[in-house]
Enzyme design. Structure first.
Site, PDB file in Angstrom:
ATOM      1  N   TYR A 174      -1.389  14.058   1.483  1.00 43.59           N
ATOM      2  CA  TYR A 174      -2.177  12.769   1.679  1.00 43.59           C
ATOM      3  C   TYR A 174      -3.465  12.945   2.296  1.00 43.59           C
ATOM      4  O   TYR A 174      -4.592  12.564   1.694  1.00 43.59           O
ATOM      5  CB  TYR A 174      -1.409  11.623   2.339  1.00 43.59           C
ATOM      6  CG  TYR A 174      -1.930  10.241   2.382  1.00 43.59           C
ATOM      7  CD1 TYR A 174      -1.927   9.463   1.313  1.00 43.59           C
ATOM      8  CD2 TYR A 174      -2.662   9.866   3.571  1.00 43.59           C
ATOM      9  CE1 TYR A 174      -2.396   8.280   1.289  1.00 43.59           C
ATOM     10  CE2 TYR A 174      -3.138   8.706   3.689  1.00 43.59           C
ATOM     11  CZ  TYR A 174      -3.054   7.848   2.625  1.00 43.59           C
ATOM     12  OH  TYR A 174      -3.754   6.669   2.617  1.00 43.59           O
TER      13      TYR A 174
ATOM     14  N   LYS B 189      -7.219  12.694   0.529  1.00 37.13           N
ATOM     15  CA  LYS B 189      -8.236  11.652   1.334  1.00 37.13           C
ATOM     16  C   LYS B 189      -9.568  12.371   1.283  1.00 37.13           C
ATOM     17  O   LYS B 189     -10.608  11.743   1.496  1.00 37.13           O
ATOM     18  CB  LYS B 189      -7.745  10.944   2.263  1.00 37.13           C
ATOM     19  CG  LYS B 189      -6.571  10.087   2.017  1.00 37.13           C
ATOM     20  CD  LYS B 189      -7.015   8.837   1.087  1.00 37.13           C
ATOM     21  CE  LYS B 189      -5.758   7.894   0.464  1.00 37.13           C
ATOM     22  NZ  LYS B 189      -6.384   7.028  -0.668  1.00 37.13           N
TER      23      LYS B 189
HETATM   24  P1  NAP Z   1       0.378  -0.359  -1.359  1.00 38.93           P
HETATM   25  O1  NAP Z   1       0.636  -1.703  -0.864  1.00 38.93           O
HETATM   26  O2  NAP Z   1       1.539   0.735  -1.487  1.00 38.93           O
HETATM   27  O3  NAP Z   1       0.010  -0.478  -3.021  1.00 38.93           O
HETATM   28  C1  NAP Z   1      -0.343   0.525  -3.727  1.00 38.93           C
HETATM   29  C2  NAP Z   1      -1.237   0.420  -4.917  1.00 38.93           C
HETATM   30  O4  NAP Z   1      -1.481   1.411  -5.682  1.00 38.93           O
HETATM   31  C3  NAP Z   1      -0.332  -0.830  -5.830  1.00 38.93           C
HETATM   32  O5  NAP Z   1      -1.271  -1.811  -6.410  1.00 38.93           O
HETATM   33  C4  NAP Z   1       0.227   0.064  -6.899  1.00 38.93           C
HETATM   34  O6  NAP Z   1       0.781  -0.513  -8.026  1.00 38.93           O
HETATM   35  C5  NAP Z   1      -0.862   1.154  -7.276  1.00 38.93           C
HETATM   36  N1  NAP Z   1      -0.736   2.455  -7.499  1.00 38.93           N
HETATM   37  C6  NAP Z   1       0.135   3.439  -7.237  1.00 38.93           C
HETATM   38  N2  NAP Z   1       0.107   4.442  -8.021  1.00 38.93           N
HETATM   39  C7  NAP Z   1      -0.625   4.195  -9.076  1.00 38.93           C
HETATM   40  C8  NAP Z   1      -0.990   4.751 -10.172  1.00 38.93           C
HETATM   41  N3  NAP Z   1      -0.366   6.146 -10.721  1.00 38.93           N
HETATM   42  N4  NAP Z   1      -1.918   4.198 -11.091  1.00 38.93           N
HETATM   43  C9  NAP Z   1      -2.475   3.026 -10.752  1.00 38.93           C
HETATM   44  N5  NAP Z   1      -2.018   2.295  -9.644  1.00 38.93           N
HETATM   45  C10 NAP Z   1      -1.348   2.837  -8.808  1.00 38.93           C
HETATM   46  O7  NAP Z   1      -0.667   0.549  -0.784  1.00 38.93           O
HETATM   47  P2  NAP Z   1      -2.004   0.073   0.233  1.00 38.93           P
HETATM   48  O8  NAP Z   1      -1.522   0.328   1.644  1.00 38.93           O
HETATM   49  O9  NAP Z   1      -2.630  -1.205  -0.149  1.00 38.93           O
HETATM   50  O10 NAP Z   1      -3.089   1.016  -0.090  1.00 38.93           O
HETATM   51  C11 NAP Z   1      -4.347   1.031  -0.810  1.00 38.93           C
HETATM   52  C12 NAP Z   1      -5.055   2.257  -0.709  1.00 38.93           C
HETATM   53  O11 NAP Z   1      -5.816   2.239   0.572  1.00 38.93           O
HETATM   54  C13 NAP Z   1      -4.423   3.476  -1.062  1.00 38.93           C
HETATM   55  O12 NAP Z   1      -5.429   4.508  -1.513  1.00 38.93           O
HETATM   56  C14 NAP Z   1      -4.028   4.057   0.318  1.00 38.93           C
HETATM   57  O13 NAP Z   1      -4.088   5.477   0.446  1.00 38.93           O
HETATM   58  C15 NAP Z   1      -5.423   3.716   1.146  1.00 38.93           C
HETATM   59  N6  NAP Z   1      -4.978   3.294   2.624  1.00 38.93           N
HETATM   60  C16 NAP Z   1      -4.215   2.526   3.132  1.00 38.93           C
HETATM   61  C17 NAP Z   1      -3.889   2.639   4.498  1.00 38.93           C
HETATM   62  C18 NAP Z   1      -3.048   1.620   5.010  1.00 38.93           C
HETATM   63  O14 NAP Z   1      -2.593   1.945   6.309  1.00 38.93           O
HETATM   64  N7  NAP Z   1      -2.055   0.893   4.457  1.00 38.93           N
HETATM   65  C19 NAP Z   1      -4.775   3.509   5.326  1.00 38.93           C
HETATM   66  C20 NAP Z   1      -5.819   4.119   4.680  1.00 38.93           C
HETATM   67  C21 NAP Z   1      -5.873   4.145   3.351  1.00 38.93           C
HETATM   68  P3  NAP Z   1       2.006  -1.160  -8.398  1.00 38.93           P
HETATM   69  O15 NAP Z   1       1.965  -2.618  -7.522  1.00 38.93           O
HETATM   70  O16 NAP Z   1       1.843  -1.442  -9.913  1.00 38.93           O
HETATM   71  O17 NAP Z   1       2.985  -0.188  -7.750  1.00 38.93           O
END
Ligand code: NAP
Length: 245
Positions: free
Chosen positions: A153, A157
């Protein structure tokens, strides 16, 4: 700031941070295409909430790791809205482990890094032709600092930051900006699965001593999407309560 008349594509817009981004862009007046991987109901809910804010919204199922699917998705957005101004590469997954398998390395790199590359590749030509574009990539503080158990991961990133800076230089002359947002520890499905002990340990590393909300990240994305930030490109903005300081 207003995004009236702008058209946006948000990958992974069905849930979590992506949903908050869709809603923030819609609140500012942009039409929104909500991409998702498999959760059609969540994507529809996001789109319906955007429409309630008075903009057009469509949902598009596509695996961002599939280059042909990304090409088709961008074409669909342009045929639905007439053009694409804002691309937010937000879709992401984790496969955490202290000993990462080759399959888990590939899966995370394919979705998080190659997925963003494929969407950029599909979107930047029409953006360059129209002499306007905003690309925002969702990185993470672990892409800057690394994290035990997240080698795959963190690599994805960190790679997104290299992609952001390179594309920023390549596309600047055509008035397409490329920036990254690096969230810390945000309250979504992705972090809900962490064991309580891991959450407590993480909280101790955040000067503000709380998780961030998806809306905190969405506002940073909207900053980079705005007309007013036309002279800002190649930047990484941490939204992390001071975690990476
Ligand atoms: P999340 O709640 O797990 O949601 C993930 C989203 O990505 C969902 O809409 C999912 O679609 C979609 N997705 C996953 N694989 C995909 C693919 N192959 N093609 C198209 N869509 C896909 O994640 P989140 O926490 O909101 O994170 C969003 C972004 O922020 C990510 O890039 C994550 O790495 C980054 N981020 C998150 C955090 C954190 O603390 N949460 C911190 C730093 C960075 P479905 O609903 O259809 O499954």
């Amino acid at each position: 700031m207003s995004l009236q008349g702008r058209n946006a594509l948000v990958t992974g817009g069905s849930r979590g941070i992506g949903r908050a981004i869709c809603l923030e862009l819609a609140r500012q007046g942009a039409n929104v295409a909500v991409n998702y991987a498999g959760n059609a109901q969540a994507a529809e809910e996001t789109a319906a909430a955007c429409r309630e804010l008075g903009v057009q919204a469509v949902t598009i199922r596509a695996d961002v790791a599939d280059a042909a699917a990304c090409e088709a998705m961008v074409k669909e957005v342009i045929s639905s809205f007439g053009s694409l101004h804002i691309l937010v590469n937000n879709a992401g997954i984790t496969r955490d482990n202290l000993s990462i398998s080759e399959a888990d390395f590939d899966a995370v790199l394919d979705t998080n890094l190659k997925g963003a590359f494929c969407c950029c590749k599909a979107a930047y030509r029409p953006m360059m032709r129209q002499r306007y574009g905003r690309i925002i990539n969702m990185s993470s503080v672990v892409g800057l600092r690394g994290n035990a158990g997240q080698a795959n991961y963190s690599a994805s990133k960190a790679g997104l930051i290299g992609l952001t800076k390179s594309l920023a230089k390549e596309l600047a002359a055509r008035k397409v900006t490329v920036n990254a947002v690096a969230p810390g520890f945000i309250d979504t499905d992705m972090t809900a699965v962490l064991p309580e002990a891991a959450k407590k340990a993480l909280l101790k590393t955040i000067p503000m001593a709380r998780l961030g909300q998806p809306e905190d990240v969405a506002r940073a994305v909207a900053f980079f999407a705005a007309d007013e930030t036309a002279y800002v490109t190649g930047q990484v903005l941490c939204v992390d309560g001071g975690m990476a300081v």
